[in-house]
Design a protein around this motif. Structure first.
Motif, PDB file in Angstrom:
ATOM      1  N   TYR A   1      40.946  34.504  54.436  1.00 48.74           N
ATOM      2  CA  TYR A   1      41.999  35.405  53.992  1.00 48.74           C
ATOM      3  C   TYR A   1      41.822  35.631  52.496  1.00 48.74           C
ATOM      4  O   TYR A   1      41.474  34.710  51.758  1.00 48.74           O
ATOM      5  CB  TYR A   1      43.379  34.804  54.262  1.00 48.74           C
ATOM      6  N   ILE A   2      42.040  36.877  52.054  1.00 47.06           N
ATOM      7  CA  ILE A   2      41.843  37.212  50.645  1.00 47.06           C
ATOM      8  C   ILE A   2      42.997  38.082  50.143  1.00 47.06           C
ATOM      9  O   ILE A   2      43.706  38.709  50.920  1.00 47.06           O
ATOM     10  CB  ILE A   2      40.517  37.980  50.431  1.00 47.06           C
ATOM     11  N   TRP A   3      43.175  38.084  48.830  1.00 46.32           N
ATOM     12  CA  TRP A   3      44.060  39.042  48.172  1.00 46.32           C
ATOM     13  C   TRP A   3      43.183  40.209  47.750  1.00 46.32           C
ATOM     14  O   TRP A   3      42.211  40.028  47.036  1.00 46.32           O
ATOM     15  CB  TRP A   3      44.730  38.438  46.941  1.00 46.32           C
ATOM     16  N   ALA A   4      43.497  41.414  48.197  1.00 47.15           N
ATOM     17  CA  ALA A   4      42.705  42.600  47.885  1.00 47.15           C
ATOM     18  C   ALA A   4      43.567  43.607  47.133  1.00 47.15           C
ATOM     19  O   ALA A   4      44.695  43.900  47.543  1.00 47.15           O
ATOM     20  CB  ALA A   4      42.167  43.228  49.162  1.00 47.15           C
ATOM     21  N   GLN A   5      43.031  44.144  46.054  1.00 45.39           N
ATOM     22  CA  GLN A   5      43.730  45.171  45.290  1.00 45.39           C
ATOM     23  C   GLN A   5      43.661  46.490  46.047  1.00 45.39           C
ATOM     24  O   GLN A   5      42.593  46.906  46.489  1.00 45.39           O
ATOM     25  CB  GLN A   5      43.100  45.346  43.919  1.00 45.39           C
TER      26      GLN A   5
ATOM     27  N   ILE B   1      52.291  40.837  50.480  1.00 46.37           N
ATOM     28  CA  ILE B   1      52.090  41.910  49.503  1.00 46.37           C
ATOM     29  C   ILE B   1      52.662  41.428  48.187  1.00 46.37           C
ATOM     30  O   ILE B   1      53.748  40.840  48.153  1.00 46.37           O
ATOM     31  CB  ILE B   1      52.790  43.211  49.931  1.00 46.37           C
ATOM     32  N   ARG B   2      51.936  41.647  47.097  1.00 48.82           N
ATOM     33  CA  ARG B   2      52.453  41.276  45.785  1.00 48.82           C
ATOM     34  C   ARG B   2      52.059  42.334  44.764  1.00 48.82           C
ATOM     35  O   ARG B   2      51.102  43.076  44.951  1.00 48.82           O
ATOM     36  CB  ARG B   2      51.961  39.894  45.356  1.00 48.82           C
ATOM     37  N   LEU B   3      52.837  42.380  43.711  1.00 45.44           N
ATOM     38  CA  LEU B   3      52.569  43.274  42.588  1.00 45.44           C
ATOM     39  C   LEU B   3      52.132  42.385  41.430  1.00 45.44           C
ATOM     40  O   LEU B   3      52.878  41.529  40.974  1.00 45.44           O
ATOM     41  CB  LEU B   3      53.817  44.073  42.226  1.00 45.44           C
ATOM     42  N   ARG B   4      50.905  42.586  40.982  1.00 45.45           N
ATOM     43  CA  ARG B   4      50.348  41.732  39.927  1.00 45.45           C
ATOM     44  C   ARG B   4      49.749  42.638  38.853  1.00 45.45           C
ATOM     45  O   ARG B   4      48.799  43.371  39.126  1.00 45.45           O
ATOM     46  CB  ARG B   4      49.292  40.828  40.529  1.00 45.45           C
ATOM     47  N   HIS B   5      50.305  42.590  37.652  1.00 42.88           N
ATOM     48  CA  HIS B   5      49.851  43.421  36.537  1.00 42.88           C
ATOM     49  C   HIS B   5      49.866  44.901  36.916  1.00 42.88           C
ATOM     50  O   HIS B   5      48.909  45.636  36.672  1.00 42.88           O
ATOM     51  CB  HIS B   5      48.457  43.020  36.054  1.00 42.88           C
ATOM     52  N   ASN B   6      50.956  45.341  37.560  1.00 41.37           N
ATOM     53  CA  ASN B   6      51.155  46.725  37.993  1.00 41.37           C
ATOM     54  C   ASN B   6      50.131  47.199  39.032  1.00 41.37           C
ATOM     55  O   ASN B   6      49.879  48.391  39.169  1.00 41.37           O
ATOM     56  CB  ASN B   6      51.174  47.688  36.813  1.00 41.37           C
ATOM     57  N   ILE B   7      49.519  46.288  39.755  1.00 41.49           N
ATOM     58  CA  ILE B   7      48.556  46.609  40.812  1.00 41.49           C
ATOM     59  C   ILE B   7      49.019  45.912  42.094  1.00 41.49           C
ATOM     60  O   ILE B   7      49.291  44.715  42.094  1.00 41.49           O
ATOM     61  CB  ILE B   7      47.137  46.133  40.443  1.00 41.49           C
TER      62      ILE B   7
ATOM     63  N   TYR C   1      47.519  40.460  51.178  1.00 40.73           N
ATOM     64  CA  TYR C   1      46.871  39.250  51.664  1.00 40.73           C
ATOM     65  C   TYR C   1      46.544  39.459  53.134  1.00 40.73           C
ATOM     66  O   TYR C   1      47.434  39.611  53.972  1.00 40.73           O
ATOM     67  CB  TYR C   1      47.809  38.060  51.470  1.00 40.73           C
ATOM     68  N   THR C   2      45.255  39.523  53.437  1.00 37.63           N
ATOM     69  CA  THR C   2      44.818  39.828  54.794  1.00 37.63           C
ATOM     70  C   THR C   2      43.459  39.192  55.060  1.00 37.63           C
ATOM     71  O   THR C   2      42.834  38.664  54.140  1.00 37.63           O
ATOM     72  CB  THR C   2      44.779  41.348  55.010  1.00 37.63           C
ATOM     73  N   LYS C   3      43.000  39.286  56.286  1.00 39.44           N
ATOM     74  CA  LYS C   3      41.670  38.771  56.616  1.00 39.44           C
ATOM     75  C   LYS C   3      40.607  39.593  55.884  1.00 39.44           C
ATOM     76  O   LYS C   3      40.752  40.793  55.717  1.00 39.44           O
ATOM     77  CB  LYS C   3      41.408  38.832  58.112  1.00 39.44           C
ATOM     78  N   GLU C   4      39.552  38.923  55.486  1.00 38.49           N
ATOM     79  CA  GLU C   4      38.475  39.579  54.750  1.00 38.49           C
ATOM     80  C   GLU C   4      37.865  40.743  55.542  1.00 38.49           C
ATOM     81  O   GLU C   4      37.546  41.786  54.997  1.00 38.49           O
ATOM     82  CB  GLU C   4      37.413  38.545  54.390  1.00 38.49           C
ATOM     83  N   SER C   5      37.753  40.586  56.842  1.00 36.11           N
ATOM     84  CA  SER C   5      37.148  41.630  57.678  1.00 36.11           C
ATOM     85  C   SER C   5      38.035  42.862  57.818  1.00 36.11           C
ATOM     86  O   SER C   5      37.555  43.941  58.133  1.00 36.11           O
ATOM     87  CB  SER C   5      36.816  41.077  59.053  1.00 36.11           C
TER      88      SER C   5
END
Length: 67
Positions: free
Chosen positions: A17-21, A50-56, A60-64
């Protein structure tokens, strides 16, 4: 006892699982259209955060799922 280097883990590795912008373009009650270099519909059932980090926005989901 679970071995970290078992045959089962080699054949069936656990998915990461990854955090993706992403840029959220459109939302329906079942999915979100995001732009992460390409436009992709992601079912809400596959988004685990879902998160807001530095206005982005980040999801959080599976890498695939992202690519």
């Amino acid at each position: 006892m679970s071995w970290p280097f078992s045959i089962r883990n080699i054949i069936y590795p656990k998915e990461k699982y990854i955090w993706a912008q992403v840029k959220i373009i459109h939302e329906t009650d079942k999915a979100i259209l995001v732009d992460n270099g390409r436009k992709t519909w992601i079912p809400k059932s596959r988004i685990h955060g879902i998160r807001l980090r530095h206005n982005i926005f980040e999801i959080y989901t599976k890498e695939s799922t992202i690519g």
